[in-house]
Design a protein around this motif. Structure first.
Motif, PDB file in Angstrom:
ATOM      1  N   ALA A  75       0.818  -1.217   0.000  1.00 11.62           N
ATOM      2  CA  ALA A  75       0.000   0.000   0.000  1.00 11.62           C
ATOM      3  C   ALA A  75       0.848   1.262   0.000  1.00 11.62           C
ATOM      4  O   ALA A  75       0.351   2.346   0.300  1.00 11.62           O
ATOM      5  N   GLY A  76       2.135   1.122  -0.315  1.00 16.39           N
ATOM      6  CA  GLY A  76       3.034   2.274  -0.326  1.00 16.39           C
ATOM      7  C   GLY A  76       2.881   3.105  -1.588  1.00 16.39           C
ATOM      8  O   GLY A  76       2.095   2.793  -2.486  1.00 16.39           O
ATOM      9  N   GLN A  77       3.661   4.163  -1.642  1.00 12.37           N
ATOM     10  CA  GLN A  77       3.592   5.106  -2.745  1.00 12.37           C
ATOM     11  C   GLN A  77       4.822   5.008  -3.637  1.00 12.37           C
ATOM     12  O   GLN A  77       5.949   4.981  -3.150  1.00 12.37           O
ATOM     13  N   ARG A  78       4.603   4.954  -4.937  1.00 11.82           N
ATOM     14  CA  ARG A  78       5.684   5.119  -5.901  1.00 11.82           C
ATOM     15  C   ARG A  78       5.753   6.591  -6.303  1.00 11.82           C
ATOM     16  O   ARG A  78       4.778   7.324  -6.153  1.00 11.82           O
ATOM     17  N   PRO A  79       6.886   7.021  -6.838  1.00  9.79           N
ATOM     18  CA  PRO A  79       6.983   8.408  -7.305  1.00  9.79           C
ATOM     19  C   PRO A  79       5.866   8.738  -8.292  1.00  9.79           C
ATOM     20  O   PRO A  79       5.577   7.966  -9.201  1.00  9.79           O
ATOM     21  N   GLY A  80       5.233   9.865  -8.101  1.00 14.14           N
ATOM     22  CA  GLY A  80       4.162  10.298  -8.986  1.00 14.14           C
ATOM     23  C   GLY A  80       2.779   9.947  -8.496  1.00 14.14           C
ATOM     24  O   GLY A  80       1.787  10.544  -8.910  1.00 14.14           O
ATOM     25  N   GLU A  81       2.685   8.955  -7.601  1.00 16.46           N
ATOM     26  CA  GLU A  81       1.372   8.542  -7.132  1.00 16.46           C
ATOM     27  C   GLU A  81       0.764   9.537  -6.141  1.00 16.46           C
ATOM     28  O   GLU A  81      -0.445   9.558  -5.950  1.00 16.46           O
ATOM     29  N   ASN A  82       1.613  10.343  -5.504  1.00 16.32           N
ATOM     30  CA  ASN A  82       1.089  11.370  -4.608  1.00 16.32           C
ATOM     31  C   ASN A  82       0.196  12.347  -5.369  1.00 16.32           C
ATOM     32  O   ASN A  82      -0.818  12.812  -4.825  1.00 16.32           O
ATOM     33  N   ASP A  83       0.559  12.659  -6.608  1.00 12.14           N
ATOM     34  CA  ASP A  83      -0.242  13.584  -7.403  1.00 12.14           C
ATOM     35  C   ASP A  83      -1.622  12.996  -7.693  1.00 12.14           C
ATOM     36  O   ASP A  83      -2.628  13.712  -7.670  1.00 12.14           O
ATOM     37  N   PHE A  84      -1.666  11.718  -7.976  1.00 12.95           N
ATOM     38  CA  PHE A  84      -2.935  11.039  -8.244  1.00 12.95           C
ATOM     39  C   PHE A  84      -3.829  11.113  -7.009  1.00 12.95           C
ATOM     40  O   PHE A  84      -5.013  11.463  -7.098  1.00 12.95           O
ATOM     41  N   ALA A  85      -3.260  10.833  -5.845  1.00  8.92           N
ATOM     42  CA  ALA A  85      -4.032  10.885  -4.603  1.00  8.92           C
ATOM     43  C   ALA A  85      -4.461  12.316  -4.288  1.00  8.92           C
ATOM     44  O   ALA A  85      -5.606  12.557  -3.869  1.00  8.92           O
ATOM     45  N   ALA A  86      -3.548  13.259  -4.486  1.00  2.60           N
ATOM     46  CA  ALA A  86      -3.851  14.659  -4.166  1.00  2.60           C
ATOM     47  C   ALA A  86      -5.018  15.190  -4.989  1.00  2.60           C
ATOM     48  O   ALA A  86      -5.778  16.056  -4.528  1.00  2.60           O
ATOM     49  N   ALA A  87      -5.171  14.666  -6.205  1.00  2.00           N
ATOM     50  CA  ALA A  87      -6.281  15.104  -7.051  1.00  2.00           C
ATOM     51  C   ALA A  87      -7.632  14.771  -6.432  1.00  2.00           C
ATOM     52  O   ALA A  87      -8.650  15.388  -6.774  1.00  2.00           O
ATOM     53  N   TYR A  88      -7.638  13.819  -5.506  1.00  2.00           N
ATOM     54  CA  TYR A  88      -8.870  13.436  -4.812  1.00  2.00           C
ATOM     55  C   TYR A  88      -8.862  13.905  -3.357  1.00  2.00           C
ATOM     56  O   TYR A  88      -9.673  13.458  -2.543  1.00  2.00           O
ATOM     57  N   GLY A  89      -7.918  14.796  -3.038  1.00  2.00           N
ATOM     58  CA  GLY A  89      -7.843  15.348  -1.694  1.00  2.00           C
ATOM     59  C   GLY A  89      -7.333  14.376  -0.664  1.00  2.00           C
ATOM     60  O   GLY A  89      -7.640  14.495   0.529  1.00  2.00           O
ATOM     61  N   LEU A  90      -6.513  13.403  -1.105  1.00  2.39           N
ATOM     62  CA  LEU A  90      -6.019  12.360  -0.204  1.00  2.39           C
ATOM     63  C   LEU A  90      -4.499  12.336  -0.205  1.00  2.39           C
ATOM     64  O   LEU A  90      -3.852  12.799  -1.149  1.00  2.39           O
ATOM     65  N   LYS A  91      -3.918  11.739   0.838  1.00  2.00           N
ATOM     66  CA  LYS A  91      -2.472  11.675   0.969  1.00  2.00           C
ATOM     67  C   LYS A  91      -1.876  10.395   0.386  1.00  2.00           C
ATOM     68  O   LYS A  91      -0.664  10.308   0.214  1.00  2.00           O
ATOM     69  N   ALA A  92      -2.710   9.404   0.110  1.00  2.00           N
ATOM     70  CA  ALA A  92      -2.195   8.118  -0.376  1.00  2.00           C
ATOM     71  C   ALA A  92      -3.128   7.531  -1.418  1.00  2.00           C
ATOM     72  O   ALA A  92      -4.357   7.592  -1.275  1.00  2.00           O
ATOM     73  N   LYS A  93      -2.544   6.955  -2.464  1.00  7.28           N
ATOM     74  CA  LYS A  93      -3.355   6.348  -3.516  1.00  7.28           C
ATOM     75  C   LYS A  93      -4.227   5.227  -2.983  1.00  7.28           C
ATOM     76  O   LYS A  93      -5.365   5.033  -3.438  1.00  7.28           O
ATOM     77  N   ALA A  94      -3.727   4.496  -1.984  1.00  3.97           N
ATOM     78  CA  ALA A  94      -4.484   3.371  -1.435  1.00  3.97           C
ATOM     79  C   ALA A  94      -5.814   3.790  -0.831  1.00  3.97           C
ATOM     80  O   ALA A  94      -6.713   2.959  -0.666  1.00  3.97           O
ATOM     81  N   LEU A  95      -5.952   5.069  -0.508  1.00  6.56           N
ATOM     82  CA  LEU A  95      -7.181   5.562   0.124  1.00  6.56           C
ATOM     83  C   LEU A  95      -8.174   6.146  -0.879  1.00  6.56           C
ATOM     84  O   LEU A  95      -9.268   6.566  -0.486  1.00  6.56           O
ATOM     85  N   ILE A  96      -7.812   6.174  -2.162  1.00 13.97           N
ATOM     86  CA  ILE A  96      -8.763   6.660  -3.169  1.00 13.97           C
ATOM     87  C   ILE A  96      -9.979   5.729  -3.184  1.00 13.97           C
ATOM     88  O   ILE A  96      -9.833   4.513  -3.282  1.00 13.97           O
TER      89      ILE A  96
END
Length: 268
Positions: free
Chosen positions: A10-31
């Motif tokens: 459930a960790g983050q790879r580079p660039g995935e923070n932007d994907f999560a941030a687009a949904y107001g979240l800190k981690a892609k796993a929480l989208i």
């Protein structure tokens, strides 16, 4: 071997923070997908698998992910957390076979919201007799049902395949496969990079696509000194993870269609 440990990445790879941030979240796993965080959805699927007895959530800060509708993970006795280090494969290698994650181990990812218990059980069954196994889906299986999805295809003489983010590490010897993977992790999208490890003959056959999937896996087994299996899955959705908005939209459509099917059966 019915008591499997599932390591849920459930960790983050580079660039995935932007994907999560687009949904107001800190981690892609929480989208959320269809109203539920991907991490929660995948964890519930794993706990529904007859062969899986425990889950280890592996991430940079796993406890920080146990929030919102994934908060239940903090209190479930079958779920634990482990902090990953640098590199996914190195983190898996550090925990696989430990008291927290005894063998046999199944590895999957939190961005796999379409995962179903039958997919997991098929990989576990297909790994029988191996030290390590990995799941793939053939291109025609995916595109007959979901032609719109864009995947990375690895081309062999007998077909084009994409990964399903499902790996079985059945024995301690599988650690050699994890170690090998750590050396090529940065080139995970470049299949030919993997073949250079196996010598010029295999590299050329890979370059010219004159080697079959099973032949390539047999060569890898011999080189690594362990038994590796490729498990072909018949489930098109096993190939669909959520890396971008288009994947998210498709996943929600598929889940909605599944729900409609269940409702129709219930009214039948």
């Amino acid at each position: 071997m019915s008591d499997w440990t599932a390591i849920l990445l459930a960790g983050q790879r580079p660039g995935e923070n932007d994907f999560a941030a687009a949904y107001g979240l800190k981690a892609k796993a929480l989208i959320p997908v269809a109203g539920e965080a991907m991490l929660s959805r995948v964890a519930r699927t794993l706990l529904a698998c007859p062969s899986v007895v425990r889950i280890v959530v592996l991430a940079q800060e796993p406890r920080a992910l146990f929030t919102g509708d994934a908060a239940w993970l903090a209190d479930d006795p079958h779920v634990s957390a482990a902090a990953g280090g640098e590199g996914i494969s190195a983190s898996i290698g550090a925990i696989a076979g430990s008291d927290a994650a005894p063998y046999p181990v199944l590895v999957t990812t939190a961005d796999h919201p379409l995962l179903r218990p039958e997919m997991v059980e098929a990989v576990i069954a297909g790994s029988n007799g191996s030290d390590a196994a990995f799941a793939l889906v053939e291109r025609s299986v995916v595109e007959q049902v979901h032609p719109e999805t864009k995947r990375t295809w690895i081309k062999f003489s007998d077909g084009h395949y994409t990964g399903a983010n499902l790996f079985a590490l059945a024995t301690p010897a599988s650690g050699r496969a994890v170690s090998f993977w750590s050396r090529v992790e940065r080139d995970r999208k470049k299949a030919l990079k993997l073949l250079t490890f196996f010598g010029p003959g295999i590299f050329l056959r890979g370059l010219t696509r004159t080697i079959s999937l099973d032949s390539a896996v047999a060569k890898a087994s011999a080189k690594l000194g362990l038994t590796v299996k490729a498990v072909r899955l018949p489930f098109p959705e096993a190939a669909i993870d959520v890396d971008k908005p288009a994947d998210l939209e498709l996943a929600e459509q598929i889940i909605a269609t599944r729900a409609e099917g269940r409702l129709s059966q219930g009214h039948g």
